[in-house]
Design an enzyme around this catalytic site. Structure first.
Site, PDB file in Angstrom:
ATOM      1  N   GLU A 157      -4.778   6.749  -3.743  1.00 32.89           N
ATOM      2  CA  GLU A 157      -4.704   5.397  -4.358  1.00 32.89           C
ATOM      3  C   GLU A 157      -5.496   4.344  -3.823  1.00 32.89           C
ATOM      4  O   GLU A 157      -5.690   3.349  -4.366  1.00 32.89           O
ATOM      5  CB  GLU A 157      -3.268   5.159  -4.633  1.00 32.89           C
ATOM      6  CG  GLU A 157      -2.320   4.788  -3.590  1.00 32.89           C
ATOM      7  CD  GLU A 157      -1.842   6.229  -2.992  1.00 32.89           C
ATOM      8  OE1 GLU A 157      -0.577   5.744  -2.464  1.00 32.89           O
ATOM      9  OE2 GLU A 157      -2.070   7.260  -3.377  1.00 32.89           O
ATOM     10  N   CYS A 194       2.221  12.282  -0.290  1.00 33.42           N
ATOM     11  CA  CYS A 194       2.847  11.957   0.816  1.00 33.42           C
ATOM     12  C   CYS A 194       4.200  12.621   0.978  1.00 33.42           C
ATOM     13  O   CYS A 194       4.616  13.831   0.904  1.00 33.42           O
ATOM     14  CB  CYS A 194       2.473  10.690   1.483  1.00 33.42           C
ATOM     15  SG  CYS A 194       2.783  10.362   3.045  1.00 33.42           S
ATOM     16  N   TYR A 195       4.995  11.727   0.979  1.00 29.19           N
ATOM     17  CA  TYR A 195       6.567  11.830   1.103  1.00 29.19           C
ATOM     18  C   TYR A 195       6.846  12.531  -0.310  1.00 29.19           C
ATOM     19  O   TYR A 195       7.718  13.363  -0.287  1.00 29.19           O
ATOM     20  CB  TYR A 195       7.564  10.511   0.737  1.00 29.19           C
ATOM     21  CG  TYR A 195       8.821  10.660   0.909  1.00 29.19           C
ATOM     22  CD1 TYR A 195       9.589  10.582   1.885  1.00 29.19           C
ATOM     23  CD2 TYR A 195       9.669  11.042  -0.433  1.00 29.19           C
ATOM     24  CE1 TYR A 195      11.117  10.888   1.801  1.00 29.19           C
ATOM     25  CE2 TYR A 195      10.894  11.173  -0.456  1.00 29.19           C
ATOM     26  CZ  TYR A 195      11.534  11.064   0.711  1.00 29.19           C
ATOM     27  OH  TYR A 195      13.111  11.302   0.593  1.00 29.19           O
ATOM     28  N   LYS A 249      -1.468  -9.366 -13.846  1.00 32.16           N
ATOM     29  CA  LYS A 249      -2.385 -10.594 -13.734  1.00 32.16           C
ATOM     30  C   LYS A 249      -3.645 -10.345 -14.426  1.00 32.16           C
ATOM     31  O   LYS A 249      -3.966 -11.029 -15.551  1.00 32.16           O
ATOM     32  CB  LYS A 249      -2.224 -11.590 -12.665  1.00 32.16           C
ATOM     33  CG  LYS A 249      -3.014 -12.945 -12.931  1.00 32.16           C
ATOM     34  CD  LYS A 249      -2.147 -13.825 -13.666  1.00 32.16           C
ATOM     35  CE  LYS A 249      -1.356 -14.414 -12.814  1.00 32.16           C
ATOM     36  NZ  LYS A 249      -0.413 -15.598 -13.493  1.00 32.16           N
ATOM     37  N   HIS A 274      -3.458   9.729   0.894  1.00 32.48           N
ATOM     38  CA  HIS A 274      -3.106   8.714  -0.147  1.00 32.48           C
ATOM     39  C   HIS A 274      -4.449   8.486  -1.234  1.00 32.48           C
ATOM     40  O   HIS A 274      -5.443   7.945  -1.038  1.00 32.48           O
ATOM     41  CB  HIS A 274      -2.850   7.443   0.230  1.00 32.48           C
ATOM     42  CG  HIS A 274      -1.347   7.476   1.028  1.00 32.48           C
ATOM     43  ND1 HIS A 274      -0.138   7.296  -0.099  1.00 32.48           N
ATOM     44  CD2 HIS A 274      -0.873   7.816   2.075  1.00 32.48           C
ATOM     45  CE1 HIS A 274       0.776   7.247   1.018  1.00 32.48           C
ATOM     46  NE2 HIS A 274       0.556   7.601   2.052  1.00 32.48           N
ATOM     47  N   GLY A 289       6.322   7.091   0.742  1.00 29.94           N
ATOM     48  CA  GLY A 289       7.691   6.504   1.149  1.00 29.94           C
ATOM     49  C   GLY A 289       7.882   6.624   2.898  1.00 29.94           C
ATOM     50  O   GLY A 289       7.399   7.225   3.423  1.00 29.94           O
ATOM     51  N   ASP A 345       0.113 -16.792 -17.883  1.00 28.87           N
ATOM     52  CA  ASP A 345       0.976 -16.086 -18.321  1.00 28.87           C
ATOM     53  C   ASP A 345       1.895 -16.345 -19.664  1.00 28.87           C
ATOM     54  O   ASP A 345       1.813 -15.601 -20.695  1.00 28.87           O
ATOM     55  CB  ASP A 345       1.917 -15.443 -17.322  1.00 28.87           C
ATOM     56  CG  ASP A 345       1.408 -15.094 -15.953  1.00 28.87           C
ATOM     57  OD1 ASP A 345       0.182 -14.586 -16.211  1.00 28.87           O
ATOM     58  OD2 ASP A 345       1.881 -15.532 -15.100  1.00 28.87           O
TER      59      ASP A 345
END
Length: 521
Positions: free
Chosen positions: A176, A88-89, A377, A174, A61, A232
């Site tokens: 990710e 991190c945060y 998606k 991070h 964050g 969708d």
């Protein structure tokens, strides 16, 4: 055996403290066939418990944990006995609430960095001693909380900590993001070695559980589906049709801001290829009258959302006269729609209201079924393939619910819609002719409220400007502009200014998301 297959899959709860990377965490976990759900860091302890998490991840964050307005989270999550991974945060949050100390770093770390693993843990199992990672922090852990030990470091700061007795791990970098080379392996260790989850969230499982849930939800009732012809809403319709069959009626509305000939093409496509019970409603005058004089983007979106519901209420009343009652409205809402339309991500802001989320009126009579609400998606396309849907429907580029209204900057009128329809058709034709349609997330034209001087046939013109937009994206949350070949751009520009009356200038949008959005409004 059937009951076992329908058991809810393992869930990882991600508490979001406003990080730009939170959705990447969710995606990386789902790529391992493990279900993840993002909740705001302010979610109640009861809400988190209801998700029955196998593990909890605390996101990064932009805030400092020691600030008076730092985003909070209920500290009871640290006593649930569930494995926790702070990123991190998230690491700072752990230290701040468990007795450590966090300060502004003397030397901030942004971008590529090298991390040395100084103590092996289950989180680093099988990883090399030195990791190439991505950092993005201006604070650091000065003192570790009681029970925690250092597991990894950089030259400047703490990079990893753990209190394995309490099943809490944290990293300063991070995992990710793509730039952390062993990030996927680290997350796999958290999921499978530490949380002990099974990779049981598959397309087949999703279809089975969703169909069963819809059957129970609707019971003997009837539903209508807001069908646009896009990926969708089409996948949502097929899922609900599988659950309740002929008690689903699909309604396709011409809202006056569709692409050229779309009202006819969608009807032919969906009736013929999907076998759905489809009612087509020409409500273009209703929508255009509501948009007359409106220039604010949010007002446009909300006006379209409100009118959509009014049309569906009218159609539901007509259908109810034949079936007895209609109580449910099916929509193809996706996770990015929900995220951008409401502040579900802790201290994040609403980016824009999607007509099928933020634009819905509080007094809506129909109850919602949104079977794709937790999906991105590409996950929807995967579901569609397992449903054996035609590839030409699944590969269709995304088209916004408010249609061309959010691609006409400024007031929407029938004349301006016609101009943009013609220009947009040329863009699509040239993208397909170049063999690029399925390689690009979205490609389209935008009509700007800008007029400029030109010269055509030795005569002065003063006409509209058209922008061309083409972007690459995985899920619509972030996007980068596509460097289209100059020959393709040249053909588009030449055709638009020569074939579309009212446009004499074409520009190309080279803005990524962020800072821009994919659509202009």
């Amino acid at each position: 055996m059937e009951n076992k297959r329908l058991v809810n899959p393992s869930t990882i709860v991600i508490l979001d403290f406003g990080s730009q990377y939170t959705q990447l965490i969710a995606r990386r976990i789902r790529e391992q066939n493990v279900f993840s759900v993002v909740l705001p860091c302010t979610a109640s302890f009861e809400t988190i418990q209801q998700a029955n998490p196998a593990g909890i991840i605390l996101s990064g964050g932009p805030s400092s944990v020691y600030d008076a307005d730092a985003p909070p989270a209920d500290p009871r999550i640290l006593s649930m006995g569930k494995p926790v991974l702070g990123i991190c945060y998230g690491l700072h949050f752990l230290m701040h609430h468990l007795g450590g100390k966090v300060r502004s770093a003397e030397r901030r770390e942004y971008g590529h960095a090298e991390v040395e693993i100084v103590r092996p843990t289950a989180l680093f199992e099988g990883l090399p001693k030195n990791l190439q990672v991505w950092m993005s922090h201006g604070d650091e852990a000065l003192e570790l909380a009681p029970g925690f030990s250092l597991t990894a470091k950089t030259e400047n700061a703490v990079a990893g900590i753990a209190d394995e007795s309490r099943r809490i791990w944290a990293v300063q970098f991070h995992p990710e993001v793509h730039h952390t080379r062993q990030g996927k392996e680290l997350l796999r260790n958290f999921l499978f070695r530490i949380c002990g989850v099974a990779p049981d969230w598959t397309a087949e499982h999703f279809i089975q559980t969703t169909v069963e849930r819809i059957r129970q939800q609707v019971g003997d009732g009837h539903a209508i589906c807001a069908l646009s012809g896009g990926v969708d809403s089409s996948v949502a319709a097929v899922l609900v049709h599988r659950a309740i069959g002929d008690r689903l009626t699909c309604v396709f509305v011409d809202n006056g801001v569709l692409r050229k000939d779309e009202f006819r093409k969608v009807q032919e496509n969906l009736r013929g290829k999907l076998g759905l019970n489809l009612i087509a409603v020409n409500a273009s005058e209703r929508f255009l009258s509501k948009l007359a004089g409106v220039t604010d983007p949010e007002t446009k979106r909300k006006a379209i959302g409100k009118e959509f519901i009014a049309v569906f209420d009218d159609e539901a009343h007509r259908i109810a006269q034949q079936t007895g009652s209609v109580d449910w409205l099916v929509q193809g809402t996706l996770y990015p729609d929900v995220i951008e339309s409401s502040s579900v991500k802790g201290p994040s802001q609403t980016i824009k209201s999607h007509h099928n989320v933020g634009g819905l009126p509080a007094t809506m009579k129909l109850k919602l079924i949104e079977p794709l609400r937790d999906l991105f998606k590409d996950e929807v396309r995967r579901i569609g393939r397992d449903l054996k849907m035609p590839e030409d429907i699944l590969q269709r580029q995304p088209f916004p619910g408010p249609g061309l209204a959010v691609r006409i900057v400024g007031e929407v009128s029938r004349e301006r819609v016609a101009i943009l329809q013609h220009a947009d058709e040329i863009v699509v034709q040239e993208i397909k002719a170049a063999g690029l349609y399925q390689q690009i997330w979205q490609s389209f034209a935008v009509l700007l409220p800008v007029q400029s001087v030109g010269v055509m046939g030795d005569q002065r013109t003063y006409a509209n400007t058209c922008a061309i937009r083409a972007v690459h994206s995985e899920d619509g949350m972030t996007a980068d502009w596509v460097p289209l070949p100059y020959e393709v751009l040249k053909r588009m520009s030449s055709r638009i200014v020569n074939e579309v009356k009212g446009i004499n200038r074409v520009v190309y949008d080279i803005t990524s998301k962020p800072p821009g959005t994919i659509e202009w409004e």
